[in-house]
Write a protein that holds these residues in place. Sequence first.
Motif, PDB file in Angstrom:
ATOM      1  N   GLU A   6       0.822  -1.205   0.000  1.00  0.00           N
ATOM      2  CA  GLU A   6       0.000   0.000   0.000  1.00  0.00           C
ATOM      3  C   GLU A   6       0.858   1.259   0.000  1.00  0.00           C
ATOM      4  O   GLU A   6       1.981   1.256   0.517  1.00  0.00           O
ATOM      5  N   SER A   7       0.297   2.335  -0.545  1.00  0.00           N
ATOM      6  CA  SER A   7       0.937   3.643  -0.510  1.00  0.00           C
ATOM      7  C   SER A   7      -0.135   4.719  -0.625  1.00  0.00           C
ATOM      8  O   SER A   7      -1.290   4.415  -0.944  1.00  0.00           O
ATOM      9  N   GLY A   8       0.260   5.952  -0.366  1.00  0.00           N
ATOM     10  CA  GLY A   8      -0.659   7.069  -0.547  1.00  0.00           C
ATOM     11  C   GLY A   8      -1.277   7.613   0.718  1.00  0.00           C
ATOM     12  O   GLY A   8      -2.010   8.601   0.679  1.00  0.00           O
ATOM     13  N   GLY A   9      -1.024   6.979   1.833  1.00  0.00           N
ATOM     14  CA  GLY A   9      -1.556   7.495   3.084  1.00  0.00           C
ATOM     15  C   GLY A   9      -0.867   8.786   3.483  1.00  0.00           C
ATOM     16  O   GLY A   9       0.113   9.209   2.881  1.00  0.00           O
ATOM     17  N   GLY A  10      -1.395   9.410   4.507  1.00  0.00           N
ATOM     18  CA  GLY A  10      -0.807  10.649   4.982  1.00  0.00           C
ATOM     19  C   GLY A  10      -1.794  11.438   5.802  1.00  0.00           C
ATOM     20  O   GLY A  10      -2.767  10.895   6.322  1.00  0.00           O
ATOM     21  N   LEU A  11      -1.528  12.728   5.889  1.00  0.00           N
ATOM     22  CA  LEU A  11      -2.353  13.630   6.683  1.00  0.00           C
ATOM     23  C   LEU A  11      -3.259  14.445   5.763  1.00  0.00           C
ATOM     24  O   LEU A  11      -2.799  14.965   4.745  1.00  0.00           O
ATOM     25  N   ALA A  12      -4.529  14.537   6.117  1.00  0.00           N
ATOM     26  CA  ALA A  12      -5.474  15.338   5.358  1.00  0.00           C
ATOM     27  C   ALA A  12      -6.372  16.088   6.327  1.00  0.00           C
ATOM     28  O   ALA A  12      -6.543  15.682   7.474  1.00  0.00           O
ATOM     29  N   GLN A  39      -8.272  -0.130  10.310  1.00  0.00           N
ATOM     30  CA  GLN A  39      -8.302  -0.364  11.741  1.00  0.00           C
ATOM     31  C   GLN A  39      -7.808   0.865  12.476  1.00  0.00           C
ATOM     32  O   GLN A  39      -6.676   1.300  12.269  1.00  0.00           O
ATOM     33  N   ALA A  40      -8.667   1.409  13.303  1.00  0.00           N
ATOM     34  CA  ALA A  40      -8.317   2.546  14.143  1.00  0.00           C
ATOM     35  C   ALA A  40      -7.834   2.029  15.495  1.00  0.00           C
ATOM     36  O   ALA A  40      -8.187   0.917  15.897  1.00  0.00           O
ATOM     37  N   PRO A  41      -7.041   2.823  16.202  1.00  0.00           N
ATOM     38  CA  PRO A  41      -6.532   2.385  17.501  1.00  0.00           C
ATOM     39  C   PRO A  41      -7.658   1.987  18.449  1.00  0.00           C
ATOM     40  O   PRO A  41      -8.626   2.720  18.620  1.00  0.00           O
ATOM     41  N   GLY A  42      -7.525   0.808  19.030  1.00  0.00           N
ATOM     42  CA  GLY A  42      -8.510   0.349  19.984  1.00  0.00           C
ATOM     43  C   GLY A  42      -9.800  -0.155  19.397  1.00  0.00           C
ATOM     44  O   GLY A  42     -10.736  -0.467  20.139  1.00  0.00           O
ATOM     45  N   LYS A  43      -9.869  -0.248  18.071  1.00  0.00           N
ATOM     46  CA  LYS A  43     -11.104  -0.695  17.420  1.00  0.00           C
ATOM     47  C   LYS A  43     -10.839  -1.935  16.574  1.00  0.00           C
ATOM     48  O   LYS A  43      -9.713  -2.239  16.210  1.00  0.00           O
ATOM     49  N   LEU A  44     -11.913  -2.638  16.253  1.00  0.00           N
ATOM     50  CA  LEU A  44     -11.810  -3.812  15.407  1.00  0.00           C
ATOM     51  C   LEU A  44     -11.555  -3.426  13.956  1.00  0.00           C
ATOM     52  O   LEU A  44     -11.871  -2.302  13.547  1.00  0.00           O
ATOM     53  N   ARG A  45     -10.995  -4.349  13.184  1.00  0.00           N
ATOM     54  CA  ARG A  45     -10.806  -4.110  11.763  1.00  0.00           C
ATOM     55  C   ARG A  45     -12.180  -3.943  11.110  1.00  0.00           C
ATOM     56  O   ARG A  45     -13.098  -4.716  11.372  1.00  0.00           O
ATOM     57  N   GLU A  46     -12.282  -2.951  10.261  1.00  0.00           N
ATOM     58  CA  GLU A  46     -13.557  -2.600   9.612  1.00  0.00           C
ATOM     59  C   GLU A  46     -13.448  -2.748   8.107  1.00  0.00           C
ATOM     60  O   GLU A  46     -12.491  -2.257   7.502  1.00  0.00           O
ATOM     61  N   PHE A  47     -14.422  -3.390   7.501  1.00  0.00           N
ATOM     62  CA  PHE A  47     -14.459  -3.509   6.044  1.00  0.00           C
ATOM     63  C   PHE A  47     -14.766  -2.146   5.446  1.00  0.00           C
ATOM     64  O   PHE A  47     -15.701  -1.464   5.886  1.00  0.00           O
ATOM     65  N   VAL A  48     -14.009  -1.769   4.415  1.00  0.00           N
ATOM     66  CA  VAL A  48     -14.196  -0.471   3.778  1.00  0.00           C
ATOM     67  C   VAL A  48     -14.830  -0.619   2.394  1.00  0.00           C
ATOM     68  O   VAL A  48     -15.850  -0.009   2.099  1.00  0.00           O
ATOM     69  N   THR A  91      -9.749   8.282  10.287  1.00  0.00           N
ATOM     70  CA  THR A  91      -8.374   8.056  10.724  1.00  0.00           C
ATOM     71  C   THR A  91      -8.175   6.602  11.120  1.00  0.00           C
ATOM     72  O   THR A  91      -8.897   6.072  11.967  1.00  0.00           O
ATOM     73  N   ALA A  92      -7.205   5.953  10.466  1.00  0.00           N
ATOM     74  CA  ALA A  92      -6.967   4.527  10.688  1.00  0.00           C
ATOM     75  C   ALA A  92      -5.777   4.092   9.849  1.00  0.00           C
ATOM     76  O   ALA A  92      -5.299   4.845   8.989  1.00  0.00           O
ATOM     77  N   VAL A 118      -3.625   6.691   7.544  1.00  0.00           N
ATOM     78  CA  VAL A 118      -4.386   7.866   7.115  1.00  0.00           C
ATOM     79  C   VAL A 118      -4.821   8.610   8.370  1.00  0.00           C
ATOM     80  O   VAL A 118      -5.434   8.017   9.262  1.00  0.00           O
ATOM     81  N   THR A 119      -4.482   9.886   8.430  1.00  0.00           N
ATOM     82  CA  THR A 119      -4.858  10.714   9.568  1.00  0.00           C
ATOM     83  C   THR A 119      -5.623  11.933   9.062  1.00  0.00           C
ATOM     84  O   THR A 119      -5.134  12.646   8.187  1.00  0.00           O
ATOM     85  N   VAL A 120      -6.820  12.127   9.589  1.00  0.00           N
ATOM     86  CA  VAL A 120      -7.658  13.248   9.171  1.00  0.00           C
ATOM     87  C   VAL A 120      -7.827  14.185  10.357  1.00  0.00           C
ATOM     88  O   VAL A 120      -8.328  13.785  11.407  1.00  0.00           O
ATOM     89  N   SER A 121      -7.409  15.420  10.168  1.00  0.00           N
ATOM     90  CA  SER A 121      -7.522  16.409  11.242  1.00  0.00           C
ATOM     91  C   SER A 121      -8.782  17.248  11.072  1.00  0.00           C
ATOM     92  O   SER A 121      -9.239  17.497   9.959  1.00  0.00           O
ATOM     93  N   SER A 122      -9.321  17.675  12.192  1.00  0.00           N
ATOM     94  CA  SER A 122     -10.567  18.476  12.157  1.00  0.00           C
ATOM     95  C   SER A 122     -10.290  19.948  11.971  1.00  0.00           C
ATOM     96  O   SER A 122      -9.171  20.403  12.063  1.00  0.00           O
TER      97      SER A 122
END
Length: 122
Positions: A6-12, A39-48, A91-92, A118-122
């Motif tokens: 995988e590639s392309g993740g980052g901050l948005a 998968q976000a911290p502390g959460k189960l893997r989620e189908f996207v 974010t995950a 992937v990190t999304v800031s508010s």
Amino acid sequence: QAQLVESGGGLAQAGGSLRLSCADPGHTFSTYHMGWSRQAPGKLREFVAGINWNGDVLVYGSSVKGRFTISRDKAKNMLYLEMQDLKPSDTAVYYCGAGLSGFRSTSDLSYWGQGTQVTVSS
């Protein structure tokens, strides 16, 4: 060697866009169904999202439907996830997967990449 990269993740920022890519350098998965999970911290893997081997059937998780688009380029052995209208809840770590049994859930996919953040800031 069976490998997904995988590639392309980052901050948005919230409301922004990102495009994730997944390479199949060994040309192993051209006839496999493929998909993305996260998968976000502390959460189960989620189908996207999932896509069938031929690229003509697409499915999405309810939390991303209408905002994310999955696609594949079989000639280039690439899988993509176009993400729009991003939210902080997106974010995950995002994982690319492949499998033969199906493409409608995380459990359908047997092979996984290492993931991209992937990190999304508010």
